[in-house]
Design a protein around this motif. Structure first.
Motif, PDB file in Angstrom:
ATOM      1  N   SER A  40      -1.500  -5.689   1.148  1.00  0.00           N
ATOM      2  CA  SER A  40      -1.834  -6.460  -0.053  1.00  0.00           C
ATOM      3  C   SER A  40      -1.530  -5.678  -1.329  1.00  0.00           C
ATOM      4  CB  SER A  40      -3.297  -6.910  -0.025  1.00  0.00           C
ATOM      5  OG  SER A  40      -4.178  -5.828  -0.242  1.00  0.00           O
ATOM      6  N   TYR A  41      -1.325  -4.378  -1.198  1.00  0.00           N
ATOM      7  CA  TYR A  41      -0.950  -3.519  -2.328  1.00  0.00           C
ATOM      8  C   TYR A  41       0.506  -3.041  -2.221  1.00  0.00           C
ATOM      9  CZ  TYR A  41      -5.810  -3.435  -3.772  1.00  0.00           C
ATOM     10  OH  TYR A  41      -7.058  -3.795  -4.197  1.00  0.00           O
ATOM     11  N   GLY A  42       1.275  -3.646  -1.327  1.00  0.00           N
ATOM     12  CA  GLY A  42       2.678  -3.277  -1.174  1.00  0.00           C
ATOM     13  C   GLY A  42       2.893  -1.982  -0.415  1.00  0.00           C
ATOM     14  N   LEU A  43       1.913  -1.587   0.391  1.00  0.00           N
ATOM     15  CA  LEU A  43       1.998  -0.346   1.158  1.00  0.00           C
ATOM     16  C   LEU A  43       2.082  -0.661   2.644  1.00  0.00           C
ATOM     17  CD1 LEU A  43      -0.877   1.612  -0.641  1.00  0.00           C
ATOM     18  CD2 LEU A  43       1.570   1.593  -1.213  1.00  0.00           C
ATOM     19  N   ALA A  44       2.556   0.301   3.406  1.00  0.00           N
ATOM     20  CA  ALA A  44       2.639   0.147   4.858  1.00  0.00           C
ATOM     21  C   ALA A  44       1.725   1.172   5.522  1.00  0.00           C
ATOM     22  CB  ALA A  44       4.075   0.360   5.333  1.00  0.00           C
ATOM     23  N   LEU A  45       1.240   0.838   6.704  1.00  0.00           N
ATOM     24  CA  LEU A  45       0.464   1.755   7.525  1.00  0.00           C
ATOM     25  C   LEU A  45       1.265   2.035   8.779  1.00  0.00           C
ATOM     26  CD1 LEU A  45      -2.079   3.356   8.261  1.00  0.00           C
ATOM     27  CD2 LEU A  45      -3.065   1.219   9.147  1.00  0.00           C
ATOM     28  N   ALA A  46       1.591   3.294   9.011  1.00  0.00           N
ATOM     29  CA  ALA A  46       2.340   3.688  10.203  1.00  0.00           C
ATOM     30  C   ALA A  46       1.379   4.357  11.180  1.00  0.00           C
ATOM     31  CB  ALA A  46       3.466   4.652   9.838  1.00  0.00           C
ATOM     32  N   ARG A  47       1.355   3.844  12.394  1.00  0.00           N
ATOM     33  CA  ARG A  47       0.492   4.407  13.435  1.00  0.00           C
ATOM     34  C   ARG A  47       1.201   5.580  14.095  1.00  0.00           C
ATOM     35  NH1 ARG A  47      -2.855   0.984  17.856  1.00  0.00           N
ATOM     36  NH2 ARG A  47      -4.063   2.735  18.658  1.00  0.00           N
ATOM     37  N   VAL A  48       0.550   6.726  14.064  1.00  0.00           N
ATOM     38  CA  VAL A  48       1.082   7.935  14.683  1.00  0.00           C
ATOM     39  C   VAL A  48       0.451   8.063  16.071  1.00  0.00           C
ATOM     40  CG1 VAL A  48       1.236  10.458  14.483  1.00  0.00           C
ATOM     41  CG2 VAL A  48       1.339   9.029  12.418  1.00  0.00           C
ATOM     42  N   VAL A  67       4.052   9.406   2.858  1.00  0.00           N
ATOM     43  CA  VAL A  67       5.488   9.576   2.668  1.00  0.00           C
ATOM     44  C   VAL A  67       5.972   8.289   2.011  1.00  0.00           C
ATOM     45  CG1 VAL A  67       7.738   9.990   3.717  1.00  0.00           C
ATOM     46  CG2 VAL A  67       5.686  11.066   4.705  1.00  0.00           C
ATOM     47  N   GLY A  68       6.307   8.386   0.742  1.00  0.00           N
ATOM     48  CA  GLY A  68       6.710   7.190   0.001  1.00  0.00           C
ATOM     49  C   GLY A  68       5.560   6.204  -0.066  1.00  0.00           C
ATOM     50  N   THR A  69       5.840   4.965   0.262  1.00  0.00           N
ATOM     51  CA  THR A  69       4.811   3.925   0.195  1.00  0.00           C
ATOM     52  C   THR A  69       4.146   3.682   1.554  1.00  0.00           C
ATOM     53  OG1 THR A  69       6.459   2.209   0.562  1.00  0.00           O
ATOM     54  CG2 THR A  69       5.932   2.737  -1.741  1.00  0.00           C
ATOM     55  N   THR A  70       4.276   4.655   2.444  1.00  0.00           N
ATOM     56  CA  THR A  70       3.697   4.536   3.782  1.00  0.00           C
ATOM     57  C   THR A  70       2.575   5.543   3.976  1.00  0.00           C
ATOM     58  OG1 THR A  70       5.815   3.779   4.676  1.00  0.00           O
ATOM     59  CG2 THR A  70       4.207   4.612   6.260  1.00  0.00           C
ATOM     60  N   VAL A  71       1.459   5.049   4.482  1.00  0.00           N
ATOM     61  CA  VAL A  71       0.335   5.894   4.868  1.00  0.00           C
ATOM     62  C   VAL A  71       0.418   6.064   6.378  1.00  0.00           C
ATOM     63  CG1 VAL A  71      -2.179   6.130   4.932  1.00  0.00           C
ATOM     64  CG2 VAL A  71      -1.072   5.016   2.971  1.00  0.00           C
ATOM     65  N   HIS A  72       0.369   7.306   6.831  1.00  0.00           N
ATOM     66  CA  HIS A  72       0.460   7.625   8.261  1.00  0.00           C
ATOM     67  C   HIS A  72      -0.926   8.010   8.776  1.00  0.00           C
ATOM     68  CE1 HIS A  72       4.913   7.785   8.292  1.00  0.00           C
ATOM     69  NE2 HIS A  72       4.727   8.095   7.024  1.00  0.00           N
ATOM     70  N   ALA A  73      -1.289   7.472   9.945  1.00  0.00           N
ATOM     71  CA  ALA A  73      -2.599   7.767  10.515  1.00  0.00           C
ATOM     72  C   ALA A  73      -2.555   7.639  12.034  1.00  0.00           C
ATOM     73  CB  ALA A  73      -3.638   6.801   9.958  1.00  0.00           C
ATOM     74  N   ARG A  74      -3.465   8.376  12.672  1.00  0.00           N
ATOM     75  CA  ARG A  74      -3.673   8.261  14.117  1.00  0.00           C
ATOM     76  C   ARG A  74      -5.000   7.549  14.351  1.00  0.00           C
ATOM     77  NH1 ARG A  74      -2.702  14.466  14.906  1.00  0.00           N
ATOM     78  NH2 ARG A  74      -4.975  14.455  14.827  1.00  0.00           N
ATOM     79  N   LEU A  82      -7.843   7.648   5.465  1.00  0.00           N
ATOM     80  CA  LEU A  82      -6.822   6.612   5.336  1.00  0.00           C
ATOM     81  C   LEU A  82      -6.964   5.917   3.983  1.00  0.00           C
ATOM     82  CD1 LEU A  82      -5.667   4.060   7.930  1.00  0.00           C
ATOM     83  CD2 LEU A  82      -6.316   3.319   5.657  1.00  0.00           C
ATOM     84  N   LEU A  83      -8.197   5.527   3.630  1.00  0.00           N
ATOM     85  CA  LEU A  83      -8.414   4.851   2.349  1.00  0.00           C
ATOM     86  C   LEU A  83      -8.105   5.773   1.177  1.00  0.00           C
ATOM     87  CD1 LEU A  83     -11.637   2.748   2.958  1.00  0.00           C
ATOM     88  CD2 LEU A  83      -9.328   1.898   2.505  1.00  0.00           C
ATOM     89  N   HIS A  84      -8.501   7.024   1.274  1.00  0.00           N
ATOM     90  CA  HIS A  84      -8.269   7.949   0.166  1.00  0.00           C
ATOM     91  C   HIS A  84      -6.775   8.094  -0.127  1.00  0.00           C
ATOM     92  CE1 HIS A  84      -9.480  11.197  -2.561  1.00  0.00           C
ATOM     93  NE2 HIS A  84      -8.364  11.775  -2.175  1.00  0.00           N
ATOM     94  N   GLU A  85      -5.998   8.326   0.916  1.00  0.00           N
ATOM     95  CA  GLU A  85      -4.559   8.503   0.703  1.00  0.00           C
ATOM     96  C   GLU A  85      -3.916   7.212   0.215  1.00  0.00           C
ATOM     97  OE1 GLU A  85      -3.374  11.462   0.476  1.00  0.00           O
ATOM     98  OE2 GLU A  85      -5.254  12.277   1.229  1.00  0.00           O
ATOM     99  N   ALA A  86      -4.320   6.072   0.774  1.00  0.00           N
ATOM    100  CA  ALA A  86      -3.786   4.791   0.301  1.00  0.00           C
ATOM    101  C   ALA A  86      -4.123   4.583  -1.171  1.00  0.00           C
ATOM    102  CB  ALA A  86      -4.344   3.645   1.142  1.00  0.00           C
ATOM    103  N   PRO A  93       1.400   5.146 -10.837  1.00  0.00           N
ATOM    104  CA  PRO A  93       2.435   4.210 -11.299  1.00  0.00           C
ATOM    105  C   PRO A  93       3.442   3.927 -10.175  1.00  0.00           C
ATOM    106  CG  PRO A  93       2.124   5.997 -12.876  1.00  0.00           C
ATOM    107  CD  PRO A  93       1.341   6.360 -11.647  1.00  0.00           C
ATOM    108  N   PRO A  94       3.879   2.686 -10.054  1.00  0.00           N
ATOM    109  CA  PRO A  94       4.795   2.319  -8.970  1.00  0.00           C
ATOM    110  C   PRO A  94       6.050   3.187  -8.893  1.00  0.00           C
ATOM    111  CG  PRO A  94       4.011   0.364 -10.090  1.00  0.00           C
ATOM    112  CD  PRO A  94       3.511   1.543 -10.875  1.00  0.00           C
ATOM    113  N   GLU A  95       6.547   3.639 -10.035  1.00  0.00           N
ATOM    114  CA  GLU A  95       7.765   4.452 -10.013  1.00  0.00           C
ATOM    115  C   GLU A  95       7.554   5.810  -9.345  1.00  0.00           C
ATOM    116  OE1 GLU A  95       5.800   4.905 -14.065  1.00  0.00           O
ATOM    117  OE2 GLU A  95       6.341   3.220 -12.787  1.00  0.00           O
ATOM    118  N   ARG A  96       6.319   6.266  -9.253  1.00  0.00           N
ATOM    119  CA  ARG A  96       6.034   7.541  -8.580  1.00  0.00           C
ATOM    120  C   ARG A  96       5.842   7.388  -7.084  1.00  0.00           C
ATOM    121  NH1 ARG A  96       1.011   9.770 -10.847  1.00  0.00           N
ATOM    122  NH2 ARG A  96       1.034  10.976  -8.938  1.00  0.00           N
ATOM    123  N   ARG A  97       5.465   6.198  -6.646  1.00  0.00           N
ATOM    124  CA  ARG A  97       5.127   5.989  -5.227  1.00  0.00           C
ATOM    125  C   ARG A  97       6.259   6.391  -4.288  1.00  0.00           C
ATOM    126  NH1 ARG A  97       2.300   0.038  -5.278  1.00  0.00           N
ATOM    127  NH2 ARG A  97       0.459   0.656  -6.476  1.00  0.00           N
TER     128      ARG A  97
END
Length: 170
Positions: A40-48, A67-74, A82-86, A93-97
């Motif tokens: 909902s915020y334009g981010l992805a969650l990658a399952r490790v 890594v970029g707009t992806t949050v990695h978690a096991r 997970l919430l903190h990093e997201a 700012p979007p240009e930094r993501r």
């Protein structure tokens, strides 16, 4: 962590250590709800996969990574991590993501806003909620001037709330 913290050095790249704190883990709530929230915020969650190093994890161990707009978690990643990093990605700012890899903090104000937003977003995850998340933040070792996440959130987070409001965030 909030302003005034003195973080320790990050874990070495590729470090995999079992996390022993008693906190709510992603496996306890599943990946589906957090993935939908991040989307909902334009981010992805990658399952490790369990036992593998988490890409982009600043602290190593079971902590979430960026890594970029992806949050990695096991599955053993704490929900608060997970919430903190997201939330780091959400408040920046979007240009930094797209340029983020591992270290997302730009300022104390951004760090404080991240902590505030992770507490607010905890209410959007079934089985989590802000009370549980703040208890887990305290158990994990987040430090705040007023002694607890709840005291900080309820009595000392005005600047963080203003930072979020300026960006149209809850």
């Amino acid at each position: 962590m909030a302003s005034g913290d003195a973080p320790t050095a990050p874990a070495p790249a590729g470090a995999v250590v079992v996390c022993e704190h008693e906190v709510l883990r992603v496996a306890d709530i599943g990946f589906e709800a957090p993935a939908a929230l991040l989307a909902s915020y334009g981010l992805a969650l990658a399952r490790v996969p369990d036992g593998e190093a988490i890409p982009g994890s600043f602290w190593g161990e079971c902590e979430a990574g960026l890594v970029g707009t992806t949050v990695h978690a096991r599955g053993d990643t704490p929900v608060h991590s997970l919430l903190h990093e997201a939330c780091h990605l959400i408040v920046m700012p979007p240009e930094r993501r797209a340029l983020v890899h591992t270290d997302a903090t730009d300022s104390v104000a951004e760090e404080d806003a991240t902590c505030c937003l992770q507490i607010l977003l905890a209410d959007r995850l079934p089985g989590v909620g802000r009370a549980r998340l703040m208890a887990d933040m305290d158990a994990w070792g987040y430090t705040f001037r007023l002694g607890s996440a709840r005291a900080w959130f309820e009595h000392d987070a005005e600047d963080a709330r203003a930072f979020l409001a300026e960006r149209g965030l809850p």
